[in-house]
Enzyme design. Structure first.
Site, short mmCIF file in Angstrom:
data_model
loop_
_atom_site.label_atom_id
_atom_site.label_comp_id
_atom_site.label_asym_id
_atom_site.label_seq_id
_atom_site.Cartn_x
_atom_site.Cartn_y
_atom_site.Cartn_z
N HIS A 176 0.84 -1.22 0.00
CA HIS A 176 0.00 0.00 0.00
C HIS A 176 0.86 1.26 0.00
O HIS A 176 0.43 2.29 0.48
CB HIS A 176 -0.95 0.02 1.20
CG HIS A 176 -1.70 -1.26 1.40
ND1 HIS A 176 -2.92 -1.52 0.82
CD2 HIS A 176 -1.37 -2.38 2.10
CE1 HIS A 176 -3.32 -2.73 1.17
NE2 HIS A 176 -2.39 -3.28 1.93
N SER A 297 14.94 20.90 -16.92
CA SER A 297 13.75 21.70 -17.21
C SER A 297 14.19 22.95 -17.95
O SER A 297 15.22 23.54 -17.63
CB SER A 297 13.06 22.08 -15.89
OG SER A 297 12.25 23.22 -16.07
N LYS A 303 16.16 21.62 -11.78
CA LYS A 303 15.50 20.34 -12.01
C LYS A 303 16.37 19.31 -12.71
O LYS A 303 17.11 19.61 -13.63
CB LYS A 303 14.23 20.53 -12.86
CG LYS A 303 13.11 21.27 -12.18
CD LYS A 303 12.53 20.56 -10.97
CE LYS A 303 11.71 19.35 -11.33
NZ LYS A 303 10.47 19.73 -12.04
N GLU A 310 9.75 8.02 -16.95
CA GLU A 310 8.38 8.54 -17.14
C GLU A 310 7.85 8.15 -18.52
O GLU A 310 6.68 7.78 -18.66
CB GLU A 310 8.37 10.07 -17.02
CG GLU A 310 8.49 10.57 -15.61
CD GLU A 310 8.62 12.09 -15.59
OE1 GLU A 310 7.74 12.75 -15.02
OE2 GLU A 310 9.60 12.63 -16.14
#
Ligand code: ARG
Length: 494
Positions: A176, A297, A303, A310
């Protein structure tokens, strides 16, 4: 092994050709095809990926036609040589693909006629594009399933090597997404090695079912000519010819299996990818992706983004979609060949390319990522991860598990509320929760014990994990060797 066509999508043909192409099926027709229809029905912009299989097939077919005395030895030679030259043109990128000629099969045949003249018209003896395309696709699937299988084992190999560096790196295992019990990082990554091993098996098993050649099934009912189906089947590396001509031209379950195995494998990759994304957040801080496998970024200078995992996670969508697309195309389709079946190819090509690219970048990302073992250890140094072990201590003392669970639940609540470290409790403290605790908490459970006492098969003990690692390493080595053998077998085929 060939690269599959690019997953970025080929350019659609811009419009009709100048009308110069003569249709190979023109006899029945007096009017010209509408340009929109030409554009709509053309498939050569994607099925040119089948060219090498189509040429191999046609070569085998021409040789058989000569053996069966359906064409002369001279015709065989000019056809086979002409096909070889076309193969060179395709490889050199000089082949003039013409969308007006619909598909790769007719492009090749028309080009052959340009090169060797009317004798090219003898090649299509005793075959149809229906058995031809079904056979081409199986040849493609056979090679591609081996290539994907190889990519999977290569990623497994990387995971095994990274795991072997981290037998003693401990982190919380999660259920979980809540910290549950401590595990070794090696154990965690070997979980993916297992999953991916089954994925690879699915691709390998599928090749057992790509055993029979549709060629010779004709449009749907075979041929009146004395063709030798055994001959072409064997020449193309099949066990023998397919046993029902209608099934052979109408079925695409080999493509479905490839897409289904691909979807499952991609879903597994997406789970590994998601963990890399999650673990590289500041909140987790368990890993850092190498610069070579991260992107920045354009706005925020600080970043370092996990775009590679992804995108693997994101691309699982289209790979699942490819399976659903072909299932939907096939559902309710009457026998035998229908043009709908031309829709089989793009999903298959896209899944093959996406999966191979994803496997390759994931292998690179895992091979180069930095593990913050100290952050993992810190997260695992949570006494509550030992709660189950306290309950199991009580079970060893003869307490029924449910009663033990209840007692330890109360003990945990007490620790959380009073901000007490479970590990510092004495036997007397513990007695308030259950009379059967046999010693001080520090003697009953520890991180080290939690790992080591799970020495059962599939567990977290050091020796168990080390052995699992060796088994996995052997399996990867054996599987890659089997694929090498299969490749060199294929190369010795005529
Ligand atoms: N391009 C077609 C396909 O991919 C080849 C078979 C066409 N057959 C036909 N009868 N129109 O399915």
């Amino acid at each position: 092994m060939p690269k599959p066509p690019s997953s970025s999508g080929e350019q659609r043909p811009g419009g009709p050709s100048e009308g110069a192409s003569e249709k190979l099926w023109g006899g029945r027709f007096s009017g010209a095809t509408d340009p929109t229809v030409e554009r709509f029905t053309a498939s050569v912009h994607f099925d040119k990926a089948l060219a090498r299989y189509d040429l191999r097939l046609s070569t085998a077919h021409a040789r058989m036609l000569r053996r069966q005395q359906l064409i002369s030895p001279e015709d065989e030679t000019s056809i086979v040589d002409g096909l070889a030259e076309i193969g060179q043109e395709i490889e050199a990128g000089t082949f003039p693909f013409d969308p007006a000629l619909e598909d790769i099969h007719m492009n090749v045949e028309a080009r052959l006629r340009e090169r060797i003249g009317a004798v090219a018209g003898r090649l299509h003896t005793g075959r149809s594009r229906n058995d031809q395309v079904a056979t081409d696709l199986l040849l493609f699937l056979r090679e591609m399933s081996a290539a994907v299988e190889r990519g999977i084992h290569e990623l497994r190999g990387v995971l095994v090597e990274r795991a072997s560096e981290h037998i003693d790196t401990v982190l919380p295992g999660y259920t979980h997404l809540q910290r549950a019990q401590p595990v070794r990082l090696a154990h965690h990554w070997l979980a993916f090695v297992e999953m991916l091993g089954r994925d690879a098996d699915r691709f390998r098993d599928q090749r057992d079912r790509i055993a029979r050649s549709p060629l010779g099934s004709g449009a749907l009912a075979g041929s009146t000519l004395g063709i030798d189906r055994d001959d072409t089947a064997r020449a193309l590396g099949f066990l023998g010819p397919s046993l029902n001509s209608m099934d052979a031209v109408a079925s695409r379950d080999a493509a479905l299996e490839f897409l289904a195995s691909g979807a499952i494998a991609m879903v597994h990759l997406s789970r590994l990818a998601e963990e890399l994304v999650l673990w590289s957040t500041a909140e987790f801080g368990f890993v850092e992706l190498a610069d070579a496998y991260s992107t920045g970024s354009s706005l925020m200078p600080q970043k370092k983004n996990p775009d590679v995992p992804e995108l693997v996670r994101g691309k699982s969508g289209r790979v699942i979609g490819n399976l659903v697309a072909l299932l939907t195309t096939l559902k309710g389709l009457p026998l035998t060949y229908n043009r709908d079946l031309q829709e089989d190819k793009e999903p298959v090509f896209d899944t093959a390319a996406t999966l191979r690219d994803s496997l390759e970048v994931m292998a690179g990302a895992v091979a180069t990522l930095h593990v913050h073992a100290a952050r993992m250890a810190e997260a695992a140094d949570d006494p509550l991860l030992l709660a189950t072990d306290f309950a199991e201590v009580l079970v060893t003392e003869g307490v029924p598990f449910r009663e033990a669970h209840e007692a330890v639940g109360k003990l945990v609540r007490h620790c959380v509320e009073k901000q007490v470290d479970l590990r510092t409790m004495t036997r007397t403290d513990l007695a308030a929760f259950h009379a059967s605790f046999p010693a001080d908490a520090s003697e009953l459970a520890s991180l080290e014990r939690a790992l080591e006492q799970r020495s059962l098969v599939g567990g977290t003990a050091r020796a168990t994990v080390s052995e699992a690692l060796e088994v996995a390493r052997d399996d990867v080595g054996r599987s890659l060797a089997a694929l090498d053998a299969e490749d060199s077998d294929a190369e010795t085929r005529p």
